[in-house]
Motif scaffolding. Structure first.
Motif, PDB file in Angstrom:
ATOM      1  N   MET A 135       0.836  -1.201   0.000  1.00 24.06           N
ATOM      2  CA  MET A 135       0.000   0.000   0.000  1.00 24.06           C
ATOM      3  C   MET A 135       0.872   1.253   0.000  1.00 24.06           C
ATOM      4  SD  MET A 135      -3.147   0.921  -0.145  1.00 24.06           S
ATOM      5  CE  MET A 135      -3.995  -0.556   0.324  1.00 24.06           C
ATOM      6  N   ASP A 136       0.572   2.177  -0.903  1.00 20.65           N
ATOM      7  CA  ASP A 136       1.275   3.449  -1.068  1.00 20.65           C
ATOM      8  C   ASP A 136       2.723   3.273  -1.504  1.00 20.65           C
ATOM      9  OD1 ASP A 136      -0.986   4.975  -0.389  1.00 20.65           O
ATOM     10  OD2 ASP A 136      -0.546   4.745   1.728  1.00 20.65           O
ATOM     11  N   ARG A 137       3.069   2.104  -2.027  1.00 22.08           N
ATOM     12  CA  ARG A 137       4.402   1.877  -2.566  1.00 22.08           C
ATOM     13  C   ARG A 137       4.298   1.688  -4.079  1.00 22.08           C
ATOM     14  NH1 ARG A 137       7.313  -2.828   0.503  1.00 22.08           N
ATOM     15  NH2 ARG A 137       8.954  -2.213  -0.943  1.00 22.08           N
ATOM     16  N   TRP A 138       5.414   1.896  -4.751  1.00 17.64           N
ATOM     17  CA  TRP A 138       5.480   1.695  -6.193  1.00 17.64           C
ATOM     18  C   TRP A 138       5.781   0.237  -6.477  1.00 17.64           C
ATOM     19  CZ3 TRP A 138       4.262   5.232  -9.860  1.00 17.64           C
ATOM     20  CH2 TRP A 138       4.035   6.523  -9.385  1.00 17.64           C
ATOM     21  N   VAL A 139       5.107  -0.319  -7.472  1.00 17.36           N
ATOM     22  CA  VAL A 139       5.260  -1.722  -7.820  1.00 17.36           C
ATOM     23  C   VAL A 139       5.371  -1.890  -9.331  1.00 17.36           C
ATOM     24  CG1 VAL A 139       4.007  -2.572  -5.798  1.00 17.36           C
ATOM     25  CG2 VAL A 139       2.761  -2.087  -7.913  1.00 17.36           C
ATOM     26  N   ARG A 140       5.888  -3.050  -9.700  1.00 19.50           N
ATOM     27  CA  ARG A 140       5.839  -3.514 -11.086  1.00 19.50           C
ATOM     28  C   ARG A 140       4.932  -4.734 -11.062  1.00 19.50           C
ATOM     29  NH1 ARG A 140       7.106  -7.590 -13.774  1.00 19.50           N
ATOM     30  NH2 ARG A 140       8.360  -8.528 -12.141  1.00 19.50           N
ATOM     31  N   ALA A 141       3.924  -4.733 -11.901  1.00 19.82           N
ATOM     32  CA  ALA A 141       2.961  -5.827 -11.888  1.00 19.82           C
ATOM     33  C   ALA A 141       2.732  -6.367 -13.293  1.00 19.82           C
ATOM     34  CB  ALA A 141       1.633  -5.355 -11.297  1.00 19.82           C
ATOM     35  N   ASP A 142       2.808  -7.683 -13.410  1.00 21.03           N
ATOM     36  CA  ASP A 142       2.405  -8.358 -14.640  1.00 21.03           C
ATOM     37  C   ASP A 142       0.928  -8.680 -14.467  1.00 21.03           C
ATOM     38  OD1 ASP A 142       5.006  -8.328 -15.706  1.00 21.03           O
ATOM     39  OD2 ASP A 142       5.522 -10.142 -14.610  1.00 21.03           O
ATOM     40  N   VAL A 143       0.113  -8.182 -15.378  1.00 19.45           N
ATOM     41  CA  VAL A 143      -1.335  -8.271 -15.212  1.00 19.45           C
ATOM     42  C   VAL A 143      -2.016  -8.666 -16.514  1.00 19.45           C
ATOM     43  CG1 VAL A 143      -1.323  -6.508 -13.391  1.00 19.45           C
ATOM     44  CG2 VAL A 143      -1.696  -5.812 -15.749  1.00 19.45           C
ATOM     45  N   LEU A 144      -3.260  -9.084 -16.390  1.00 20.81           N
ATOM     46  CA  LEU A 144      -4.164  -9.221 -17.525  1.00 20.81           C
ATOM     47  C   LEU A 144      -5.154  -8.069 -17.404  1.00 20.81           C
ATOM     48  CD1 LEU A 144      -4.877 -13.057 -17.594  1.00 20.81           C
ATOM     49  CD2 LEU A 144      -3.465 -11.733 -19.176  1.00 20.81           C
ATOM     50  N   VAL A 145      -5.231  -7.247 -18.419  1.00 21.43           N
ATOM     51  CA  VAL A 145      -6.069  -6.044 -18.392  1.00 21.43           C
ATOM     52  C   VAL A 145      -7.342  -6.283 -19.179  1.00 21.43           C
ATOM     53  CG1 VAL A 145      -6.194  -3.592 -19.005  1.00 21.43           C
ATOM     54  CG2 VAL A 145      -4.006  -4.572 -18.298  1.00 21.43           C
ATOM     55  N   THR A 146      -8.465  -5.869 -18.603  1.00 21.21           N
ATOM     56  CA  THR A 146      -9.737  -5.841 -19.304  1.00 21.21           C
ATOM     57  C   THR A 146     -10.210  -4.393 -19.302  1.00 21.21           C
ATOM     58  OG1 THR A 146     -10.288  -8.055 -18.518  1.00 21.21           O
ATOM     59  CG2 THR A 146     -12.098  -6.720 -19.375  1.00 21.21           C
ATOM     60  N   GLU A 147     -10.417  -3.832 -20.498  1.00 24.20           N
ATOM     61  CA  GLU A 147     -10.897  -2.457 -20.615  1.00 24.20           C
ATOM     62  C   GLU A 147     -12.391  -2.486 -20.897  1.00 24.20           C
ATOM     63  OE1 GLU A 147     -10.077   1.646 -23.133  1.00 24.20           O
ATOM     64  OE2 GLU A 147      -8.914  -0.145 -23.580  1.00 24.20           O
ATOM     65  N   THR A 148     -13.147  -1.773 -20.065  1.00 24.50           N
ATOM     66  CA  THR A 148     -14.597  -1.672 -20.251  1.00 24.50           C
ATOM     67  C   THR A 148     -14.979  -0.197 -20.249  1.00 24.50           C
ATOM     68  OG1 THR A 148     -15.194  -1.657 -17.908  1.00 24.50           O
ATOM     69  CG2 THR A 148     -14.879  -3.821 -18.933  1.00 24.50           C
ATOM     70  N   ASP A 149     -16.256   0.066 -20.419  1.00 20.58           N
ATOM     71  CA  ASP A 149     -16.741   1.443 -20.336  1.00 20.58           C
ATOM     72  C   ASP A 149     -16.545   2.018 -18.932  1.00 20.58           C
ATOM     73  OD1 ASP A 149     -17.503   1.420 -22.995  1.00 20.58           O
ATOM     74  OD2 ASP A 149     -19.571   0.816 -22.546  1.00 20.58           O
ATOM     75  N   ASP A 150     -16.444   1.146 -17.926  1.00 21.37           N
ATOM     76  CA  ASP A 150     -16.286   1.587 -16.541  1.00 21.37           C
ATOM     77  C   ASP A 150     -14.827   1.775 -16.133  1.00 21.37           C
ATOM     78  OD1 ASP A 150     -19.045   1.586 -16.097  1.00 21.37           O
ATOM     79  OD2 ASP A 150     -19.024  -0.556 -15.642  1.00 21.37           O
ATOM     80  N   GLY A 151     -13.878   1.415 -16.987  1.00 20.97           N
ATOM     81  CA  GLY A 151     -12.469   1.606 -16.665  1.00 20.97           C
ATOM     82  C   GLY A 151     -11.627   0.385 -16.983  1.00 20.97           C
ATOM     83  N   PHE A 152     -10.422   0.381 -16.411  1.00 24.46           N
ATOM     84  CA  PHE A 152      -9.488  -0.716 -16.592  1.00 24.46           C
ATOM     85  C   PHE A 152      -9.545  -1.618 -15.364  1.00 24.46           C
ATOM     86  CE2 PHE A 152      -7.628   2.699 -19.144  1.00 24.46           C
ATOM     87  CZ  PHE A 152      -7.415   2.042 -20.347  1.00 24.46           C
ATOM     88  N   PHE A 153      -9.741  -2.909 -15.585  1.00 27.94           N
ATOM     89  CA  PHE A 153      -9.766  -3.893 -14.513  1.00 27.94           C
ATOM     90  C   PHE A 153      -8.625  -4.866 -14.757  1.00 27.94           C
ATOM     91  CE2 PHE A 153     -13.929  -2.103 -14.747  1.00 27.94           C
ATOM     92  CZ  PHE A 153     -14.350  -2.022 -13.428  1.00 27.94           C
ATOM     93  N   ILE A 154      -7.928  -5.250 -13.683  1.00 28.55           N
ATOM     94  CA  ILE A 154      -6.761  -6.110 -13.853  1.00 28.55           C
ATOM     95  C   ILE A 154      -6.830  -7.342 -12.968  1.00 28.55           C
ATOM     96  CG2 ILE A 154      -5.203  -4.293 -14.630  1.00 28.55           C
ATOM     97  CD1 ILE A 154      -4.087  -4.139 -11.787  1.00 28.55           C
ATOM     98  N   LYS A 155      -6.240  -8.407 -13.483  1.00 22.37           N
ATOM     99  CA  LYS A 155      -5.984  -9.622 -12.719  1.00 22.37           C
ATOM    100  C   LYS A 155      -4.468  -9.701 -12.573  1.00 22.37           C
ATOM    101  CE  LYS A 155      -9.926 -12.044 -14.660  1.00 22.37           C
ATOM    102  NZ  LYS A 155     -10.339 -13.057 -15.629  1.00 22.37           N
TER     103      LYS A 155
END
Length: 91
Positions: free
Chosen positions: A52-72
């Motif tokens: 929390m409140d730290r910088w990270v590097r994340a490998d994710v699966l992104v889903t873009e919808t009308d409501d925004g970007f959601f990641i796994k």
């Protein structure tokens, strides 16, 4: 808009996220102080609280919808700063 899932590596800051309509989302990763990538519940979120409140590097699966970007999240690790200094006058 049709949603499509694609792999991505993102760099950002882990922040708390709340949605009045859906309380299942607890975290987001803020990229460049602009775009929030909302973390889907149960997607390898166990370590997010310690980042929390730290910088990270994340490998994710992104889903873009009308409501925004959601990641796994597939993998996440702290982004260590390359900044080193001896004292306040020596950056």
């Amino acid at each position: 808009m049709s949603s499509e899932e694609f792999p991505e590596t993102i760099y950002g800051q882990v922040i708390p996220y709340s949605d009045d309509d859906d309380e299942s989302y607890q975290y987001a990763i803020l990229v460049d102080n602009e775009e929030e990538y909302i973390v889907e519940p149960g997607s390898n979120t166990g370590r997010l609280e310690e980042y929390m409140d730290r910088w990270v590097r994340a490998d994710v699966l992104v889903t873009e919808t009308d409501d925004g970007f959601f990641i796994k999240i597939q993998d996440i690790e702290p982004e260590e700063s390359g900044w080193q200094y001896d004292n306040e006058d020596s950056w």
